[in-house]
Design an enzyme around this catalytic site. Sequence first.
Site, PDB file in Angstrom:
ATOM      1  N   SER A   1      23.183  45.385  21.621  1.00  0.00           N
ATOM      2  CA  SER A   1      21.745  45.169  21.460  1.00  0.00           C
ATOM      3  C   SER A   1      20.962  46.013  22.464  1.00  0.00           C
ATOM      4  O   SER A   1      21.033  47.237  22.410  1.00  0.00           O
ATOM      5  CB  SER A   1      21.443  43.669  21.578  1.00  0.00           C
ATOM      6  OG  SER A   1      20.148  43.380  21.121  1.00  0.00           O
TER       7      SER A   1
ATOM      8  N   HIS B   1      24.391  38.657  15.078  1.00  0.00           N
ATOM      9  CA  HIS B   1      24.097  39.371  16.323  1.00  0.00           C
ATOM     10  C   HIS B   1      24.853  38.796  17.526  1.00  0.00           C
ATOM     11  O   HIS B   1      24.644  39.232  18.649  1.00  0.00           O
ATOM     12  CB  HIS B   1      22.583  39.264  16.589  1.00  0.00           C
ATOM     13  CG  HIS B   1      22.032  40.290  17.533  1.00  0.00           C
ATOM     14  ND1 HIS B   1      21.894  41.627  17.201  1.00  0.00           N
ATOM     15  CD2 HIS B   1      21.557  40.180  18.810  1.00  0.00           C
ATOM     16  CE1 HIS B   1      21.360  42.285  18.207  1.00  0.00           C
ATOM     17  NE2 HIS B   1      21.151  41.433  19.203  1.00  0.00           N
TER      18      HIS B   1
ATOM     19  N   ASP C   1      22.754  40.256  10.469  1.00  0.00           N
ATOM     20  CA  ASP C   1      22.054  40.218  11.757  1.00  0.00           C
ATOM     21  C   ASP C   1      20.570  39.956  11.521  1.00  0.00           C
ATOM     22  O   ASP C   1      19.907  40.703  10.795  1.00  0.00           O
ATOM     23  CB  ASP C   1      22.250  41.561  12.467  1.00  0.00           C
ATOM     24  CG  ASP C   1      21.791  41.568  13.904  1.00  0.00           C
ATOM     25  OD1 ASP C   1      20.728  40.985  14.194  1.00  0.00           O
ATOM     26  OD2 ASP C   1      22.478  42.184  14.735  1.00  0.00           O
TER      27      ASP C   1
END
Length: 281
Positions: free
Chosen positions: A149, A260, A226
């Site tokens: 991320s 995620h 995600d």
Amino acid sequence: METYKKIRCCGGWVHRCKHVSKVLGNLEMNFTVFTPAAAAAGSPVPQIYWLSGLTCTDENFTTKAAAFKKANECGVALVIPDTSPRGAKIPGEDDSYDFGSGAGFYLNATAAPWSKNYHMYDYIVSELPALVNGNFPVKPDKVAIMGHSMGGHGALTIALKNPDKYKSASAFSPICNPINCPWGQKAFKGYLGDDTDAWKMYDAVELVKGYSGPDLHLLVDQGDADEFLQEQLKPEALQAACLATKGLSLTLRMQEGYDHSYFFISTFIDDHIQHHAHHLN
């Protein structure tokens, strides 16, 4: 530097360390280093840096990624820093999850009041490697970098800006084009001010467009479930930029049903460690 915990794991050792960082304004920083069994006799091993995402410390990856067994098998060290300075006492630094504490974005802030402490780029590229190289049996010239991320953004941009330092780079769910997403725009405006040209210096898509270095063998895993995929991450922009750039390969893997979280990371972390071990050796 002080190693305040040393924990046996998967045949190697997990070292929990702390030191006072000069580039971060003399603040105390924690980090973790995993050394494999191959390093036990003092024989230096290649190393892979892991950069974590928003809200994380070094402990998220250490406890959730299940990475140490594969790292030991491949004979590589893992270096796991924190995601931001801690305790800078800047008003508002703890007010939101995506800016300030836990959200350093791996850049050098130029806008006050963040410019005194928020220099995570220099910390990752220069200060921490000097510390690790001087205290652990690692090879300074055999380094790869990966992250998740915000940390995926950091891994890609740092590698693209320093191709002489890294043999390969990879990411899980990276923020690929931060100048065009809410997370990046908030962080860049706060840390860098209103000059959008300065923002491009920390955007992987923009850096790929002007890249002329050696192949960094980019690997990106992205879950198609995600929740941040469309608004924040934009892997298609990175793919398009890499396709238009000679000599820079990208393997983008869209993983069906994955989100995620660290459930996603722990599923595919062995692939990333193996990928880097191949290019490091």
